[in-house]
Design an enzyme around this catalytic site. Structure first.
Site, PDB file in Angstrom:
ATOM      1  N   SER A 252       6.173  -2.577 -31.839  1.00  0.00           N
ATOM      2  CA  SER A 252       5.367  -3.042 -30.497  1.00  0.00           C
ATOM      3  C   SER A 252       5.816  -2.591 -29.303  1.00  0.00           C
ATOM      4  O   SER A 252       5.028  -2.554 -28.249  1.00  0.00           O
ATOM      5  CB  SER A 252       5.355  -4.503 -30.424  1.00  0.00           C
ATOM      6  N   CYS A 253       7.071  -2.059 -29.193  1.00  0.00           N
ATOM      7  CA  CYS A 253       7.663  -1.758 -27.763  1.00  0.00           C
ATOM      8  C   CYS A 253       7.472  -0.740 -27.289  1.00  0.00           C
ATOM      9  O   CYS A 253       7.010  -0.098 -26.168  1.00  0.00           O
ATOM     10  CB  CYS A 253       9.014  -2.171 -27.691  1.00  0.00           C
ATOM     11  N   LEU A 254       7.925   0.619 -28.270  1.00  0.00           N
ATOM     12  CA  LEU A 254       7.932   1.799 -27.644  1.00  0.00           C
ATOM     13  C   LEU A 254       6.586   2.513 -27.274  1.00  0.00           C
ATOM     14  O   LEU A 254       6.328   2.996 -26.333  1.00  0.00           O
ATOM     15  CB  LEU A 254       8.608   2.933 -28.787  1.00  0.00           C
TER      16      LEU A 254
END
Length: 404
Positions: A252-254
Site C-alpha cells: 500500500s505504501c510504495l
C-alpha cells in the site's frame, strides 16, 4: 611485473601511472604518434589530479612506445576507446585492431580488456582470436578522482572463462594483493554486465536526485536538506535493500506515495519518476504472457505482497492471479496468513473467492503437473510438497527463470 598497456587515454595513462607507483615496470603503447612522443618527453597529455606527479616520480619504470616490440611482458591491459556510434551501438574497431595485432604477434600472456564493451564481447573475441587468453577487468575510475579511485577501489572484478578460471585470475589479482576490498572472479559476461549496471545506476541516481529536487522545490522545501537526510539512511536508502533481482514491488505504501508525489509535482517535468509505475507494471505483464500459454492449471504459493504478512493491497501476485483467471486458467493459491483478515484485504480476497476457477488453501485435486509459481520463499502449509517450483518470484538465485 612487466605490464603492457595498449591505449593511453584517460584510463590507460592513469592505470600506467598508478601501476608504476606499485612498483611494476610499465610499457605504454599509443598509436597516436604526437601523443606518444609527448609522453616520451615526460609531458602529461591529460588533466587528471595526481597523474603528472606519479609519471614524474616513477619515470624510470615507465616506457612509452609506438608499437609492441621485444618486451618480456607478464600481462597486457587493453585500454583503447570504445565510443558509441550515432545509432547507440558501441564502436569496437579500435579494440579489434589491437587484438588483431596481438594475435599476429603470437604473444602468450593474459590479455586484459579494461575498455567498457557490450555484454558477450569477450566471448566473441575469444572465438575470433583463438590464440589469445582474454580476460575482462572493468575499471571504476571517475575522471577528476581517478588516482584516488584506483588506490581505493570499492571492488575488484576479474572476468575469466574456461577451465581453472580461479587459478588463471591470480596473475591479475596479484597486482592488487595489498588492496583491502572485496575481489570477485566471475565470467567475462558477468564482469561486462557489472560495469553497465554500475554506470546505469549512477546515471539513474543523478536523475532521481534532480527530479526529487525539482518536485520538493515547488513547495519551497530545500532539496539539499531532503537528500542529505535521505542519504543518511543506510538501512534502506543507501544500502543493499531493494537491490536484488525480484518481481514487481507491491503493497500500500510504495505505489500510493509514488503516485501522490508525482501528482503533487505535476507542474514539474518528472519523466523518470513517472516511468517507475510503468516499468513495474511491465514486469507483471511480461511474466503473465510468459506463463499463460504453458498450461491450464497454476499453483501459486503466496498471495500477500511479501511473505510473513497478510496484506493483499497492491500485491503484484494478486494482480498476476487476476490476469490468469481472466484468461480462464485454474488457480490454486496457498497462503497461511489469510484466515483472519478484514477491511480492504477481506474485500480483495472475497473478490477472488467469487471466481469459479479460484481455490484458496485447498488440496490440489489433479495428478497432472500444474505450473507452480512460488511468490514467497517459504512453502505454505497446504502447498503440494512433491512439486518443485517452475518459477520463483522472490529474490533468489532462481529468479533468473523469470527473465529468461
Amino acid at each position: 611485473m612487466n605490464i603492457g598497456i595498449i591505449g593511453l587515454g584517460y584510463v590507460g595513462i592513469t592505470t600506467a601511472a598508478c601501476l608504476s607507483k606499485l612498483g611494476h615496470t610499465i610499457y605504454g603503447y599509443e598509436v597516436n604518434a604526437p601523443k606518444c612522443d609527448a609522453l616520451a618527453r615526460g609531458e602529461n597529455v591529460i588533466v587528471e589530479p595526481g597523474v603528472t606527479e606519479l609519471l614524474i616520480e616513477n619515470s624510470n619504470s615507465i616506457n612509452f612506445k609506438f608499437a609492441l616490440g621485444e618486451e618480456n611482458l607478464d600481462v597486457i591491459f587493453v585500454c583503447v576507446g570504445t565510443p558509441t556510434n550515432e545509432n547507440g551501438e558501441t564502436d569496437l574497431s579500435f579494440l579489434h585492431k589491437s587484438l588483431e595485432e596481438l594475435a599476429h604477434s603470437n604473444i602468450n600472456v593474459p590479455i586484459v580488456l579494461r575498455s567498457t564493451i557490450p555484454i558477450g564481447t569477450c566471448s566473441e573475441m575469444k572465438q575470433r582470436y583463438k590464440n589469445l587468453d582474454i580476460y575482462f577487468h572493468p575499471e571504476f575510475l571517475r575522471e577528476g578522482t581517478a588516482v584516488k579511485d584506483f588506490f581505493n577501489p570499492p571492488v575488484i572484478v576479474v572476468g575469466v572463462d574456461g577451465i581453472n578460471s580461479e587459478v588463471r585470475a591470480k596473475i591479475i589479482l596479484q597486482i592488487y594483493q595489498d588492496f583491502v576490498c572485496e575481489k570477485f572472479v566471475v565470467s567475462t559476461a558477468t564482469a561486462e554486465s557489472i560495469k553497465y549496471a554500475s554506470n546505469t545506476f549512477h546515471a539513474l541516481k543523478v536523475c532521481f536526485a534532480n527530479e526529487v529536487s525539482k518536485g520538493v522545490s515547488k513547495f519551497g522545501v530545500n532539496p539539499n536538506e531532503v537528500l542529505r537526510i535521505f542519504r543518511a539512511d543506510s538501512q534502506l536508502n543507501i544500502s543493499e535493500a531493494y537491490l536484488k533481482p525480484g518481481f514487481a514491488y507491491g503493497g500500500s505504501c510504495l505505489e500510493k506515495d509514488l503516485t501522490s508525489f508525482v501528482s503533487q509535482c505535476r507542474s514539474a517535468e518528472l519523466p523518470l519518476l513517472k516511468a517507475i509505475s510503468v516499468s513495474n507494471d511491465t514486469i507483471i505483464e511480461e511474466f503473465y504472457y510468459k506463463v499463460t500459454n504453458l498450461g491450464e492449471k497454476f499453483i501459486v504459493n503466496g498471495l500477500s505482497f511479501k511473505e510473513n504478512i497478510d496484506d493483499l493491497r497492491k500485491s503484484p501476485f494478486v494482480t498476476l492471479v487476476k490476469k490468469l483467471l481472466s484468461d480462464k486458467k485454474y488457480v490454486y493459491a496457498y497462503d497461511d496468513n489469510l484466515e483472519n483478515i478484514y477491511g480492504e484485504n477481506r474485500t480483495i480476497l472475497d473478490h477472488l473467492n467469487k471466481h469459479p476457477n479460484f481455490q484458496l488453501n485447498r488440496t490440489f485435486p489433479s495428478k497432472e503437473k500444474p505450473i507452480t509459481i512460488y511468490c514467497h520463499n517459504k512453502r505454505h502449509n497446504l502447498t503440494p510438497e512433491n512439486l518443485d517450483p517452475d518459477y520463483c518470484l522472490f529474490p533468489s538465485e532462481n529468479i533468473r527463470a523469470v527473465y529468461e
